[in-house]
Design a protein around this motif. Structure first.
Motif, PDB file in Angstrom:
ATOM      1  N   ARG A   1       0.883  -1.264   0.104  1.00 60.35           N
ATOM      2  CA  ARG A   1       0.059   0.125  -0.071  1.00 60.35           C
ATOM      3  C   ARG A   1       0.767   1.237   0.003  1.00 60.35           C
ATOM      4  NH1 ARG A   1      -4.160  -2.233   4.615  1.00 60.35           N
ATOM      5  NH2 ARG A   1      -3.993  -4.355   4.171  1.00 60.35           N
ATOM      6  N   CYS A   2       2.082   1.220   0.054  1.00 64.75           N
ATOM      7  CA  CYS A   2       3.133   2.367   0.130  1.00 64.75           C
ATOM      8  C   CYS A   2       3.144   2.966  -1.173  1.00 64.75           C
ATOM      9  CB  CYS A   2       4.335   1.847   0.588  1.00 64.75           C
ATOM     10  SG  CYS A   2       5.723   3.065   0.369  1.00 64.75           S
ATOM     11  N   ILE A   3       2.965   4.120  -1.217  1.00 66.75           N
ATOM     12  CA  ILE A   3       3.215   5.263  -2.363  1.00 66.75           C
ATOM     13  C   ILE A   3       4.558   5.827  -2.696  1.00 66.75           C
ATOM     14  CG2 ILE A   3       0.891   5.568  -2.806  1.00 66.75           C
ATOM     15  CD1 ILE A   3       1.306   8.430  -1.627  1.00 66.75           C
ATOM     16  N   LEU A   4       5.306   5.299  -1.750  1.00 66.22           N
ATOM     17  CA  LEU A   4       7.005   5.935  -1.713  1.00 66.22           C
ATOM     18  C   LEU A   4       6.907   7.286  -1.741  1.00 66.22           C
ATOM     19  CD1 LEU A   4       8.482   3.478  -4.376  1.00 66.22           C
ATOM     20  CD2 LEU A   4       8.951   3.393  -1.685  1.00 66.22           C
ATOM     21  N   CYS A   5       6.071   8.027  -0.837  1.00 65.69           N
ATOM     22  CA  CYS A   5       6.049   9.348  -0.665  1.00 65.69           C
ATOM     23  C   CYS A   5       7.148   9.893  -0.030  1.00 65.69           C
ATOM     24  CB  CYS A   5       4.766   9.950   0.119  1.00 65.69           C
ATOM     25  SG  CYS A   5       4.625   9.355   1.701  1.00 65.69           S
ATOM     26  N   GLN A   6       7.842   9.043   1.039  1.00 68.64           N
ATOM     27  CA  GLN A   6       8.991   9.314   1.811  1.00 68.64           C
ATOM     28  C   GLN A   6       8.727  10.088   2.887  1.00 68.64           C
ATOM     29  OE1 GLN A   6      12.517  10.462  -0.235  1.00 68.64           O
ATOM     30  NE2 GLN A   6      11.722   9.618  -2.134  1.00 68.64           N
ATOM     31  N   ARG A   7       7.479  10.425   3.294  1.00 64.26           N
ATOM     32  CA  ARG A   7       7.158  11.157   4.442  1.00 64.26           C
ATOM     33  C   ARG A   7       7.656  10.514   5.670  1.00 64.26           C
ATOM     34  NH1 ARG A   7       0.834  12.744   5.378  1.00 64.26           N
ATOM     35  NH2 ARG A   7       0.618  14.246   3.691  1.00 64.26           N
ATOM     36  N   CYS A   8       7.639   9.158   5.922  1.00 65.09           N
ATOM     37  CA  CYS A   8       8.137   8.346   7.046  1.00 65.09           C
ATOM     38  C   CYS A   8       9.457   8.584   7.253  1.00 65.09           C
ATOM     39  CB  CYS A   8       7.603   7.047   6.978  1.00 65.09           C
ATOM     40  SG  CYS A   8       8.195   5.923   5.659  1.00 65.09           S
ATOM     41  N   VAL A   9      10.053   8.424   5.903  1.00 62.00           N
ATOM     42  CA  VAL A   9      11.474   8.532   5.841  1.00 62.00           C
ATOM     43  C   VAL A   9      12.312   9.713   6.242  1.00 62.00           C
ATOM     44  CG1 VAL A   9      13.508   8.257   4.296  1.00 62.00           C
ATOM     45  CG2 VAL A   9      11.341   6.684   3.857  1.00 62.00           C
TER      46      VAL A   9
ATOM     47  N   LEU B   1       0.872   9.605   9.933  1.00 57.28           N
ATOM     48  CA  LEU B   1       1.763  10.531   9.003  1.00 57.28           C
ATOM     49  C   LEU B   1       1.643  10.025   7.627  1.00 57.28           C
ATOM     50  CD1 LEU B   1       3.890  12.832   8.913  1.00 57.28           C
ATOM     51  CD2 LEU B   1       5.615  11.230   9.200  1.00 57.28           C
ATOM     52  N   CYS B   2       1.412   8.562   7.854  1.00 55.16           N
ATOM     53  CA  CYS B   2       1.539   7.751   6.576  1.00 55.16           C
ATOM     54  C   CYS B   2       0.025   8.171   5.792  1.00 55.16           C
ATOM     55  CB  CYS B   2       1.669   6.339   6.669  1.00 55.16           C
ATOM     56  SG  CYS B   2       1.378   5.409   5.122  1.00 55.16           S
ATOM     57  N   PRO B   3       0.307   8.726   4.438  1.00 51.41           N
ATOM     58  CA  PRO B   3      -0.796   9.162   3.793  1.00 51.41           C
ATOM     59  C   PRO B   3      -1.789   7.926   3.159  1.00 51.41           C
ATOM     60  CG  PRO B   3       0.843   9.231   2.449  1.00 51.41           C
ATOM     61  CD  PRO B   3       1.428   8.759   3.641  1.00 51.41           C
ATOM     62  N   VAL B   4      -1.296   6.762   3.326  1.00 53.24           N
ATOM     63  CA  VAL B   4      -2.058   5.616   3.003  1.00 53.24           C
ATOM     64  C   VAL B   4      -2.143   4.632   4.245  1.00 53.24           C
ATOM     65  CG1 VAL B   4      -1.642   5.589   0.540  1.00 53.24           C
ATOM     66  CG2 VAL B   4       0.070   4.562   2.009  1.00 53.24           C
ATOM     67  N   GLY B   5      -2.348   3.222   3.628  1.00 51.73           N
ATOM     68  CA  GLY B   5      -2.444   2.370   4.954  1.00 51.73           C
ATOM     69  C   GLY B   5      -1.192   1.499   4.962  1.00 51.73           C
TER      70      GLY B   5
HETATM   71  S1  SF4 Z   1       4.594   7.212   4.698  1.00 54.96           S
HETATM   72 FE1  SF4 Z   1       3.580   5.573   4.030  1.00 54.96          FE
HETATM   73  S2  SF4 Z   1       3.229   5.768   1.841  1.00 54.96           S
HETATM   74 FE2  SF4 Z   1       4.889   6.996   2.619  1.00 54.96          FE
HETATM   75  S3  SF4 Z   1       6.732   6.001   2.210  1.00 54.96           S
HETATM   76 FE3  SF4 Z   1       6.219   5.817   4.304  1.00 54.96          FE
HETATM   77  S4  SF4 Z   1       5.271   3.791   4.192  1.00 54.96           S
HETATM   78 FE4  SF4 Z   1       5.272   4.661   2.117  1.00 54.96          FE
END
Ligand code: SF4
Lengths: 485, 233
Positions: free
Chosen positions: B144-152, B196-200
């Protein structure tokens, strides 16, 4: 020359099935079978998902009895997280409210939209008339009441689940919301477009009135139509009477004597599943009775055969008449399934009324958290869905990922009785005739629909079951074909 | 210092340093954003906020306007572009909205609804990315990750160490969760990461559907309403 007749209902949602009748050279029924598609895809699909998503995902297998799937799944998760049956009174009653509200609206749809046209116009009436549109033209006032009754049930689901279909209410160990006083009062007092509780209790007796009238006018036909003696199974409470949300599984024989009873977790110990190469659907049977004798009937007719009483007065009074009609024996008459459904519809309305008056619904103690040490990793949840006993069985690994899911749905339980019903109807209607008429096809549909299996609910609701009837000779060549729908 | 720009021909006054998205909001024009979070500098990773600045397509969340700038938001080609970017995000993952507990509070789902992305026009790739369910409190559903990098970029422990990292390149890029660092997060920090994660993709283990339908973030106010009142998270 032997002939094979294929009746192929094409459905939109719940998969599809077809009826194959094989006639011998003298046009007698040599064999009759019902083929139904099953739900295996979902059981694979859910693997790897977090366990708490399973009841939300798996309720999607059905567009009608999704609450039953949601609750069977929720009960399986109660087991898995180690809460077992120890959910709070509020949580249990909220779940029951949704369950019986769904029973009310599902039975209303099944009875009036699927079966009532036959009762009003006759089994052999032309399909152009024998459908819900014909019903509207014949008795608009009745249809208006039916629509309101169904809407009332749906509105309860909307309130509890957030959506009319495929919403969410149960979580592992409980529920996420109860019912506020304002929400409750809306259903007790009614408002624009939502009937009051009193009106619902009256409208919930329409089905019984309709059946009684139908029965009165066509007693011989209704009673003689395809009787199929079977064992009968349903959930019962500690006193041995029907409980649609929880209890022990009880099986009764021809004299309504108890022939087997088990904790719902032990279903798999008592039942085995036979596989036939001509059907996708398995044939569960009680091991102790064997493949031929051990299949059970589930659903309305079965449950009323199992129970001695219903917990609400109006439904119980009618139940006693139902039992007396068969001299206290198990009722094996296929079309009496509609009588049983009508009794259950009224029972559901009465139970919902009692629940709405219960202050526990406004309780705030919604979820039991058993802590991580209680984790069992496996769960079985059983409920009586509108069409019969429904079992969800899950396993998850220690991380909480689903590794196994098995859904045993009512239509699977009823696979054998459905096949025997089809055969009984075929023998009654088709044997010895050289021509296949519309009325014969209708009769087979009526027999199937008495159990409201998944394959019919999605189609006949729109008026009729689309049918392809193909006649094959012994060499497999197409002799004749009729298409309807 | 205030500057004046036009958004779809409508003049608005914004502060110097404002982004295209800020200007659009000031003009009452909705630009969807996904990776952008109001509390943090723009990441510019998702490109869902495509808008035109002086004739050039830019990421509205990070491109700054200047005095006299001409911003376009509503043009059909831009709307199509935004819808297609959202469609690509859906096609690249396995997004099971009907059962995902983030449903109703998922930015991707909400933005899809606002941009009219009901079914992706691109072939679904069904990537089958491995889930990491092994942490004590976090369930990482990479599908479900869209690689937005928020978490990173934004999830850190008290020492400032990252908890999530990206590994791999191109289609093999994936989020990693460092279980040892994650163990040092407080429950509040875990909840904040989930939020924070915009998806699940980042889920709190064992806690599902704690908000009833009707009370979830985007049930209460749509992502458009929130964006137009300056709330982007
Ligand atoms: S915040 Fe969620 S969607 Fe964005 S990179 Fe991290 S896991 Fe993926």
């Amino acid at each position: 020359m032997s002939r094979r007749i294929v009746i192929d209902p094409v459905t939109r949602i719940e998969g599809h099935g077809k009826v194959v009748v094989t006639l011998d050279e003298d046009h007698r029924v040599a064999d009759a079978r019902l083929h139904v598609v099953e739900f295996r895809g979902y059981e694979r699909f859910v693997q790897g998902h977090p366990y708490w998503e399973a009841p939300v995902l798996l309720q999607r297998v059905c567009g009608i009895c999704f609450v039953s799937h949601h609750l069977a799944g929720a009960k399986a998760l109660d087991d898995m997280v180690g809460v077992g049956r120890a959910i709070t009174p509020t949580a249990e009653k909220v779940r029951r409210l949704g369950h019986y509200a769904q029973m009310l609206q599902s039975h209303t749809a099944a009875f009036f939209l699927l079966s009532a046209p036959e009762m009003l116009f006759g089994v052999d009436a032309p399909p152009e008339v024998r459908n819900v549109v014909g019903l509207v033209e014949a008795d608009r006032a009745l249809v208006t009441r039916v629509v309101l009754l169904r809407k009332w049930g749906q509105e309860i689901l909307q309130t509890l689940y957030g959506k009319r279909m495929h919403g969410i209410n149960s979580v592992p160990g409980g529920v996420q919301k109860g019912l506020t006083v304002a929400e409750r009062d809306r259903f007790l007092r009614g408002e624009d477009g939502v009937p009051s509780m009193d009106a619902v209790l009256d409208q919930a007796q329409d089905a019984l009135r309709l059946f009684a009238d139908f029965h009165e006018r066509h007693r011989a036909m209704v009673d003689a139509f395809a009787p199929v003696p079977m064992l009968n199974m349903g959930l019962v409470d500690a006193a041995g009477d029907a409980d649609y949300y929880d209890g022990r599984l009880r099986v009764v024989g021809p004299a309504r004597e108890v022939v087997a009873e088990m904790d719902d977790h032990d279903y798999l110990d008592h039942f085995s599943e036979a596989v036939e190469d001509w059907s996708y659907l398995k044939f569960p049977f009680l091991k102790a009775f064997g493949r031929e004798q051990g299949s059970v009937r589930v659903g309305s007719l079965a449950r009323l055969n199992v129970t001695r009483h219903l917990s609400t007065p109006l439904a119980d009074a009618e139940l006693q008449r139902f039992h007396a009609y068969s001299d206290g024996m198990a009722n094996a008459r296929t079309l009496h399934g509609n009588w049983a459904r009508a009794i259950e519809l009224l029972h559901a309305a009465e139970v919902v009324r009692d629940l709405l008056h219960d202050p526990d619904l406004q309780g705030t103690d919604l979820v039991v958290d058993p802590g991580p040490d209680a984790w069992t990793g496996e769960g079985i949840g059983v409920v009586e869905a509108p069409r019969g006993t429904l079992i969800h069985h899950y396993r998850a690994d220690d991380d909480g990922a689903i590794t196994f899911a098995n859904l045993i749905v009512a239509t699977t339980q009823n696979n054998e009785v459905l096949n025997r019903t089809v055969r009984a109807v075929a023998e009654q209607e088709l044997s010895g005739r050289s021509e296949i008429t519309e009325g014969m096809m209708n009769a087979i549909e009526v027999g199937i629909r008495a159990y409201d299996p998944c394959l019919s609910c999605a189609t006949h609701a729109l008026g009729q079951m689309p049918l392809v009837v193909s006649v094959y000779d012994a060499a497999g060549g197409l002799v004749d074909e009729r298409v309807r729908g | 210092m205030s500057i004046t720009v036009t958004v779809d021909g409508v003049p608005v006054t914004v502060e110097e340093g404002a982004t295209v998205a800020d200007a659009a909001t000031a003009a009452g024009a909705y630009v969807p954003t996904l990776c952008f979070h109001e509390d943090h500098p723009a990441l510019g990773t998702c490109r869902v906020c495509a808008a035109r600045l002086d004739g050039r397509v830019v990421a509205a969340c990070s491109a700054e306007v200047h005095d006299g700038a001409e911003v376009e938001v509503a043009a059909d080609d831009l709307a199509t572009m935004r819808r297609q970017v959202v469609g690509l995000l859906f096609a690249e993952g396995n997004h099971v909205c009907p059962s995902c507990e983030k449903s109703g509070r998922c930015d991707l789902q909400a933005v899809a609804a606002e941009t009219g992305m009901l079914t992706s026009e691109f072939p679904y790739r069904y990537p089958g990315r491995e889930t990491d369910p092994g942490d004590a409190r976090i369930w990482l559903a990479r599908d479900r990750c869209i690689l937005c990098q928020r978490c990173v970029d934004l999830v850190r422990d008290d020492e400032g160490r990252p908890v999530f990292t990206l590994t791999g390149r191109g289609p093999d890029t994936r989020v990693e969760l460092d279980h040892a660092t994650a163990a040092g997060l407080s429950d509040e920090q875990v909840a904040a990461a989930v939020d924070l994660c915009p998806v699940g993709a980042i889920l709190r283990k064992g806690v599902g559907y704690d908000e009833p339908i009707g009370a979830r973030r985007f049930d209460v106010a749509s992502v458009r309403e929130r964006a137009l009142r300056g709330e982007r998270r």
